[in-house]
Design a protein around this motif. Sequence first.
Motif, short mmCIF file in Angstrom:
data_model
loop_
_atom_site.label_atom_id
_atom_site.label_comp_id
_atom_site.label_asym_id
_atom_site.label_seq_id
_atom_site.Cartn_x
_atom_site.Cartn_y
_atom_site.Cartn_z
N LEU A 139 29.15 108.92 -30.24
CA LEU A 139 28.85 107.58 -29.73
C LEU A 139 27.62 107.11 -30.50
O LEU A 139 26.52 107.61 -30.30
N GLY A 140 27.84 106.18 -31.40
CA GLY A 140 26.75 105.67 -32.22
C GLY A 140 26.30 104.31 -31.74
O GLY A 140 26.91 103.71 -30.85
N ALA A 141 25.22 103.84 -32.34
CA ALA A 141 24.75 102.49 -32.05
C ALA A 141 23.91 102.01 -33.22
O ALA A 141 23.19 102.81 -33.83
N ASP A 142 24.04 100.75 -33.55
CA ASP A 142 23.24 100.14 -34.61
C ASP A 142 22.28 99.14 -33.96
O ASP A 142 22.68 98.39 -33.07
N PHE A 143 21.06 99.15 -34.42
CA PHE A 143 20.10 98.15 -33.91
C PHE A 143 18.90 98.11 -34.83
O PHE A 143 18.35 99.15 -35.19
N TYR A 144 18.49 96.91 -35.20
CA TYR A 144 17.37 96.72 -36.14
C TYR A 144 16.23 95.98 -35.48
O TYR A 144 16.42 95.20 -34.55
N GLU A 145 15.05 96.21 -36.04
CA GLU A 145 13.91 95.37 -35.62
C GLU A 145 13.76 94.22 -36.61
O GLU A 145 13.86 94.41 -37.82
N PHE A 146 13.52 93.05 -36.08
CA PHE A 146 13.23 91.88 -36.92
C PHE A 146 11.85 91.40 -36.54
O PHE A 146 11.53 91.29 -35.36
N ALA A 147 11.03 91.10 -37.55
CA ALA A 147 9.70 90.56 -37.26
C ALA A 147 9.88 89.11 -36.83
O ALA A 147 10.23 88.26 -37.64
N GLY A 148 9.70 88.84 -35.58
CA GLY A 148 9.91 87.49 -35.06
C GLY A 148 8.63 86.66 -35.12
O GLY A 148 7.60 87.13 -35.60
N PRO A 149 8.69 85.44 -34.60
CA PRO A 149 7.54 84.54 -34.64
C PRO A 149 6.34 85.07 -33.86
O PRO A 149 5.20 84.72 -34.15
N GLY A 150 6.60 85.95 -32.90
CA GLY A 150 5.49 86.49 -32.10
C GLY A 150 4.67 87.53 -32.83
O GLY A 150 3.67 88.03 -32.30
N GLY A 151 5.06 87.91 -34.03
CA GLY A 151 4.30 88.91 -34.79
C GLY A 151 4.81 90.31 -34.56
O GLY A 151 5.69 90.55 -33.72
N LEU A 152 4.26 91.25 -35.31
CA LEU A 152 4.75 92.63 -35.30
C LEU A 152 4.63 93.31 -33.95
O LEU A 152 5.50 94.05 -33.52
N GLU A 153 3.48 93.03 -33.29
CA GLU A 153 3.26 93.71 -32.01
C GLU A 153 4.35 93.33 -31.00
O GLU A 153 4.91 94.19 -30.31
N VAL A 154 4.65 92.05 -30.99
CA VAL A 154 5.66 91.56 -30.04
C VAL A 154 7.04 92.08 -30.44
O VAL A 154 7.79 92.59 -29.61
N SER A 155 7.36 92.00 -31.74
CA SER A 155 8.70 92.43 -32.15
C SER A 155 8.84 93.94 -31.98
O SER A 155 9.90 94.42 -31.58
N GLY A 156 7.77 94.68 -32.22
CA GLY A 156 7.81 96.14 -32.04
C GLY A 156 8.08 96.49 -30.60
O GLY A 156 8.93 97.34 -30.29
N ALA A 157 7.39 95.79 -29.69
CA ALA A 157 7.57 96.07 -28.26
C ALA A 157 8.97 95.69 -27.80
O ALA A 157 9.60 96.38 -27.00
N PHE A 158 9.48 94.58 -28.35
CA PHE A 158 10.83 94.12 -27.99
C PHE A 158 11.86 95.15 -28.47
O PHE A 158 12.74 95.58 -27.72
N TYR A 159 11.72 95.56 -29.73
CA TYR A 159 12.64 96.56 -30.30
C TYR A 159 12.61 97.83 -29.46
O TYR A 159 13.66 98.40 -29.12
N GLN A 160 11.42 98.27 -29.10
CA GLN A 160 11.30 99.51 -28.32
C GLN A 160 11.98 99.40 -26.97
O GLN A 160 12.65 100.33 -26.52
N ARG A 161 11.80 98.24 -26.34
CA ARG A 161 12.38 98.04 -25.01
C ARG A 161 13.91 98.10 -25.09
O ARG A 161 14.57 98.79 -24.31
N ILE A 162 14.46 97.39 -26.08
CA ILE A 162 15.92 97.37 -26.23
C ILE A 162 16.43 98.76 -26.62
O ILE A 162 17.42 99.26 -26.09
N LEU A 163 15.74 99.39 -27.57
CA LEU A 163 16.18 100.69 -28.06
C LEU A 163 16.17 101.73 -26.94
O LEU A 163 17.10 102.53 -26.79
N ARG A 164 15.13 101.68 -26.13
CA ARG A 164 15.03 102.64 -25.02
C ARG A 164 16.21 102.44 -24.06
O ARG A 164 16.86 103.40 -23.63
N ASP A 165 16.46 101.19 -23.77
CA ASP A 165 17.56 100.86 -22.88
C ASP A 165 18.90 101.34 -23.47
O ASP A 165 19.72 101.95 -22.79
N MET A 166 19.09 101.10 -24.77
CA MET A 166 20.33 101.50 -25.44
C MET A 166 20.50 103.02 -25.43
O MET A 166 21.57 103.55 -25.14
#
Length: 359
Positions: free
Chosen positions: A246-273
Motif C-alpha cells: 500500500l503506497g502513497a505519493d505526496f509532495y511538499e510545495f512551498a506555498g505563499p505562507g512560506g517554508l514554515e507554514v508549508s512544512g507544518a502543513f505537509y507534516q500534518r497531512i503526511l502524519r494523517d496519511m
Amino acid sequence: MKKLFLFLTGLAVMACSTEMKTPKDELVKRLSALAGNGQIAYGHQDDLAYGHAWCVEDWENDALERSDVKAVAGKYPAMVGFDLGDIEHGADKNLDGVPFGLIRKAALAHIGRGGMVTFSWHPDNILTGGDAWDVSSNQVVASVLPGGEKHEEFMGWLQRAADFIESLGDVAIIFRPWHESSGNWFWWCQNVCSVGEYKALFRMTYAYFVQERGLTNLLWCYSPNGPFTEEGYMERYPGDDIIDILGADFYEFAGPGGLEVSGAFYQRILRDMLARLTALGQDHGKFIGLSETGMEGIPDTHWWCGVLYPVIQDYPVTYVLTWRNAHDRPGHFYGPWEGYAGEEDFKAFAAQDKIRLLD
Ligand code: BMA
C-alpha cells in the motif's frame, strides 16, 4: 501497538517459515525485516542514470558508480526507481531521455549490489495521442478495456512493458503502475474514469503480466496520492489478491505562507496519511511505503531532518522514495547532490538509525 506487533511478527514468520528461494521471496523478506525492525529504506528516482548536473553518456561502457546520494552520504540509496514511460512505443529512451538499455543495466547493477528497484510508468494517452497528463477525454480507460476501441492496441503496449521487465531476467521489482489515481492529472485518474474502469485497468494489467506472461517476481504497489481518507484510499483499491504494497505519493510545495507554514502543513497531512496507511496495512496484511515524496528544489535546508524524518520515524513505512534530480532542469531536484545547501541535513538524515541506505 499490540496489533502492530502481531502483524509484524506475522509477516516475519511468513517470511521465515517458507523456503527462501525466489527473488520475490527475498524482497518480501527484506521488506518484512524493514517493517519488523522499524527501519525505512531510502529510495531515489533515476539515481544511477543521472544527477543534478551530470548524466551517464556511454552507458554500455560505464560502471554506473556515480550517484548524487552516494556523493553526499557515501552510500547508494537502498532503492532506485525508474520510469517506463515511452516503452509502450518501443522507444529506445524513456520520456525523460533515459535509454532503456541504461535502465536495464542500472536496475541489474543496483540489485547486484544488494539494492531494491521500483518501476513506475507514465504511458501516453492512447486515445488522444497526448501524453500521460492529457485528461481531455474521460473515455480513455474505457477504450483500453476488453471491448473498447483501443483494447488490442493497448494490449500491445502492455506487451512491450512486459517484454522489458522480462528482459531483466530473474529479479524482483516493485511495480507501481496507474499511480496517483486519486488525483486529476493522468488519464487514469478519478476525474476521468469510473471506479470500475480503474479497477478493471489495474486487474487487466496484472492478469496480463502475471497470468499470461508469467512475470511472478513483481511486487505490486497501489499508490494514490494524498491527502486521503481510508474510504477514499480504498475506493479504487484493485484487491488484496493482487496488491502487495500500500503506497502513497505526496509532495511538499512551498506555498505563499512560506517554508514554515508549508512544512507544518505537509507534516500534518503526511502524519494523517501514514496513520491511515498503517491501519490499512495491518488490516489487509500489506507492507506500506511512501512511494513518492519530496520538495522541488528543496528550498528548506532542514527538510530531511526537520520535516520528513520527524513524521516517518513514527510509522512502519518500509521505504520512502524522493523523485529525480533532473540534469537538464537545474531547479527540478528532490534528492541531495554535492554542493546543494542542505547537504549536512541529508547526511544527518541518512545517519539516523531508522534510515537505511545501501550498506
Ligand atoms: C514528473 C517530472 C517530469 C517527468 C515525470 C516522469 O514528476 O519529473 O519531468 O517527465 O515525472 O519521470
